[in-house]
Scaffold this active site. Structure first.
Site, short mmCIF file in Angstrom:
data_model
loop_
_atom_site.label_atom_id
_atom_site.label_comp_id
_atom_site.label_asym_id
_atom_site.label_seq_id
_atom_site.Cartn_x
_atom_site.Cartn_y
_atom_site.Cartn_z
N HIS A 6 72.14 17.52 22.49
CA HIS A 6 70.78 17.85 22.07
C HIS A 6 70.30 18.91 23.06
O HIS A 6 69.41 18.66 23.88
CB HIS A 6 69.92 16.59 22.13
N LYS A 41 77.01 14.40 -3.33
CA LYS A 41 78.10 14.50 -4.30
C LYS A 41 79.43 14.81 -3.63
O LYS A 41 80.43 14.99 -4.32
CB LYS A 41 77.77 15.59 -5.32
N ARG A 81 70.19 19.17 12.45
CA ARG A 81 70.31 17.84 13.06
C ARG A 81 71.32 17.07 12.22
O ARG A 81 71.19 17.03 10.99
CB ARG A 81 68.97 17.13 13.00
N ARG A 98 59.64 14.67 15.22
CA ARG A 98 59.16 15.31 16.44
C ARG A 98 59.92 16.62 16.69
O ARG A 98 59.31 17.68 16.89
CB ARG A 98 59.38 14.36 17.61
N THR A 99 61.24 16.55 16.67
CA THR A 99 62.04 17.74 16.94
C THR A 99 61.84 18.79 15.85
O THR A 99 61.71 19.98 16.12
CB THR A 99 63.53 17.36 17.02
#
Lengths: 405, 405, 405
Positions: free
Chosen positions: B230, B181, B202, B151-152
């Site tokens: 957020h 890694k 994110r 959604r974001t």
């Protein structure tokens, strides 16, 4: 965007989301806010205020138009969608027509099929950086795939970009954080429609596309919903036959392979019934024969059909040999039955040798060994051209859904 | 791009990566190569040589400018970033202002919030294929998502494309071969900034965005870092209240549901404290009450607040009922507590019936059943409009970060 | 697009897929349909009919041209590709040259390397929204990644978008529904080439890129095929040395770390052998020494090389210290050997202190702790600039493959 293009063409482009005219057949649901100004009109122009205006126009005898001002519109007070496409009247209004959603093969009549094919044929001619390659500039398509189908997704995304449009991709919508948390499909659609102008959806549940279309205020294209429908595949199959053979009336088509589970061959049989003097041959192992519903339907439409065990004989008289993959996953633990079914009808150079010069071999892909690789170089091997035709069909649908005829 | 726009506007566009002016508050770190030519200037124009030139300008009393010639620039010798946004002075310089990064809700004062909202409001008016829809043409945004949040991500990508920009997507950066890694976040950022003009990140760890911003020479937007911040959600929430209610001073807001774990309601309470005469009502099951830190903060800022068990009474006097989801994952094995908490405060038609005509219901989405579906059709159900506002807020932030006010 | 640009420039742009001229060295396979009109020409213009025309031109002494009309083309009757790049003659034709595919480092001679680097250097100068930033407008690149490699993928996608092109992405082609169902790589390529103008492929099997190139009618770029080749990494490494040191002849290069498994250092050694008076030092733990094949090759080409245990001494005399990561996954259960090998040769500030002023440290990234973080700020730390150069090399290759020199 509108049944009568003069009605909406200018004023409706004032907002980011694409206004649409929803036409409903037989049944529809309409939620309307008490704030909406409802009017009865028939085919008149509507004076719109200075702000953006959204219209819902129903070309039925009642001919209702809802006019919403910007103030009220975002309140989402009005949703209206066709819930029943089974026997729609033609989408055409005068000489124009407008698609709203692409949900299932049954929604198209012969007239609309021809119109789509005409547009698809134009799409074949669009050159890089020609004006035609920018007709969807500024439009945004969301590919909302609840199960991966890279081939179909790439085909749609290529179609959109070939027309100058842009794409938002999600290939794992099932892990869509909100879906994983229990959000309904309807809520997801309402969110995604805020970000895009059209949604191409693949879902694992039959009927999901219809639910999405009933919710969305923007067009929905069904890119396959579970064992249900995959209408763009059906369209590209018919289009390919027309392009390869030069006609759709009076043709002979052999459907080969898994006819029980293959939704492709079932849809194809259904659409071919819309044409005249079509003969269909079913060639399949006993465990995966064509079901009675399609046979009965063909009979009711006057389509000749017969079952055969002799691929060579069928191949020799058909215009199209449509081969399909035997789907192992349908056989569960009966690997023995799968192996037996799988090897029974292979299209190879022997089959080619009896086919007519103008005839073609088709396959929805992916193929395993049901068509041998040495067939590929023959000009009658049409399956990769068929895949490419999927691009043109999807370009045509995107054009028709977003900017109309 | 610059505090003083005349300083940098032309000469800095000679290279692919976007030059930025970094303003540091309170603390900053600066690594500088001995090869760099350091100068002290205050507010003067700088004569730049023929080649591309990169500037770092610090509007502090020391007012340092580092000028780098092309020769030295690629050596990555200079990095400078604000590490502490807790109490920044306003970002405005004269009548202009410039955002560098969007890391946390606390970085914004009322003046900047208003400026962002003003730009967001302009974004609502941008039409398809209008000049405004191309203001980010040529810019490239990388979405670096270490955990999926479709959604974001789609909201940011739509915002970028609506402004003519382009997007590089990675939704599984955690499996970024190099991260898997053992590469540090800092190294990943240094690589990705070579490919893009802005990074939307994110991450699963609180503070990751701040670390990224301290490394990057291009703007970073925090699209959620673990239980941390957020900020774009907080911005869109406040923007939505302003758009729906018409004001932010003097409003009454009911925060409902999981107030312990919901970072959304915590950030919202924090930002609302910047406005006058705000009253906040907390309505939550006992197990997920608002924590004391926010209550103390509100008290210190003169914001009236009270706790209530009576959703109907609160709803009848509020301008905004902000419902949230009870997050099952917070309850561990105590499903009984979850089920009890979950059913306690549902927004349904009964709640609607006591709400004022101008009031609205908001929700950060996804919702389960804490708002019943029959509420959706009411014009006061603002949550899908709220989601759409996220698009405008993100368009505004991208514009401000990439091309400035 | 063409060896002789006048031959094809206009008429070949009539279709969506990019026509290419395929040049074959030493060996080639050609399947041709009997329907194809075969002609012998040498360097003459071809009168083309009104419809789109596809050409295959072989600049060998036989100089065959296959002309296909639109009617026959889709039948896929003609495929022709070089299968052996080991010792190709130069790709140049007159003063022009044309790349067809990028499959392995060995396909490039010094002349082509220089040409690619020249184009890459031009790419560094392309500004946002300048005409140069649109040279691939209308072109569509498919990134077909059978294993994730976000860094490489983003680099290619950034390169394409920086030149105005568009991208179709698939990062999990292994789960490509059709691949999962058993489709061959060849069939997948034939489908994807219908949607795009160029394919960038990452695969887990050595030789996969060559197979793809032998199938496709559009250019293929190998973005790594298993333990095999990763030619764009090799190109960007050599390009970076040239850009940083100012020359490629007469340089001293220390290759450090895992020289057994690192395909990067192996390819680099191979390419450096094309330059004059190059000296190479191998510095590696005993368990991961450079294999004899490369040593023998270098000797045969007159390249001086020696093995050393003394990183400080090597560092003090080299122009380039090329560090690599010891790959834990190569040691299986012998963690003790891994830990021993890993800590042996670390590039830190002590190493820096003995290096010459003009020398640089390179690393293909990701790095763990084989280069300490405090080295990053030194201008001789070239590894992030090296990563950025990958962008320019890929821009150059995309330009050369799609629109030619």
């Amino acid at each position: 965007m509108a049944s009568s293009s003069s009605l909406t063409s200018c004023t409706l482009h004032r907002d980011m989301s694409v206004p649409r005219v929803i036409k409903c057949h037989k049944e529809f649901i309409c939620y309307q806010s008490s704030l909406l100004c409802k009017q009865s009109v028939h085919s008149t122009s509507i004076s719109v205020s200075d702000g953006p205006t959204y219209l819902r126009f129903f070309p039925t005898e009642k001919a209702l138009v809802w006019e919403q001002t910007r103030k009220f519109l975002p309140r989402n007070g009005s949703r209206c969608h066709a819930l029943d496409f089974e026997n729609p009247s033609s989408f055409s209004v005068g000489e124009k027509f407008q698609l709203d959603d692409v949900i299932e093969a049954q929604q198209f009549d012969r007239k609309i099929l021809n119109a789509i094919f005409e547009v698809a044929h134009e799409m074949e001619k669009i050159e890089k950086n020609s004006p035609g390659s920018q007709i969807l500039k500024g439009y945004l398509m969301a590919t909302l795939f609840y199960e991966p189908s890279t081939r179909t997704r790439l085909s749609f995304e290529s179609a959109m970009k070939r027309l100058g449009g842009e794409v938002l991709t999600t290939e794992n919508a099932r892990e869509f954080s909100s879906a994983a948390k229990g959000e309904t499909l309807e809520d997801t659609i309402r969110t995604v429609e805020g970000y895009s102008d059209i949604i191409v959806m693949r879902h694992f549940e039959s009927g999901a596309a219809k639910r999405a279309a009933a919710t969305a205020n923007i067009p929905i294209i069904n890119a396959g919903d579970g064992p249900g429908q995959h209408p763009t595949q059906a369209l590209l199959d018919v289009y390919t036959i027309g392009r390869e053979i030069g006609k759709l009336d009076g043709i002979k088509v052999g459907l080969v392979g898994d006819l029980t589970n293959g939704r492709t061959v079932r849809s194809l049989a259904y659409l071919l019934a819309k044409y005249q003097d079509v003969t269909i041959y079913f060639v399949s192992p006993d465990v995966v024969k064509m079901k009675d519903d399609i046979k009965d339907y063909l009979t009711s439409k006057g389509v000749e059909w017969e079952e055969s065990n002799d691929l060579m004989e069928v191949a020799s008289k058909c215009d199209v040999v449509y081969q399909t993959r035997i789907q192992r996953e349908r056989f569960g633990e009966r690997i023995d039955l799968y192996e037996e079914a799988r090897g029974k009808y292979i299209v190879d150079r022997d089959v080619l040798s009896v086919m007519q010069k103008h005839a073609v071999i088709m396959h929805p892909l992916p193929r395993l060994d049901e068509i041998t690789v040495d067939v590929d170089a023959d000009p009658r091997a049409a399956y990769f051209r068929q895949a490419k035709n999927g691009l043109y069909i999807r370009m045509a649908l995107l054009k028709l859904l977003l900017v109309g005829w």
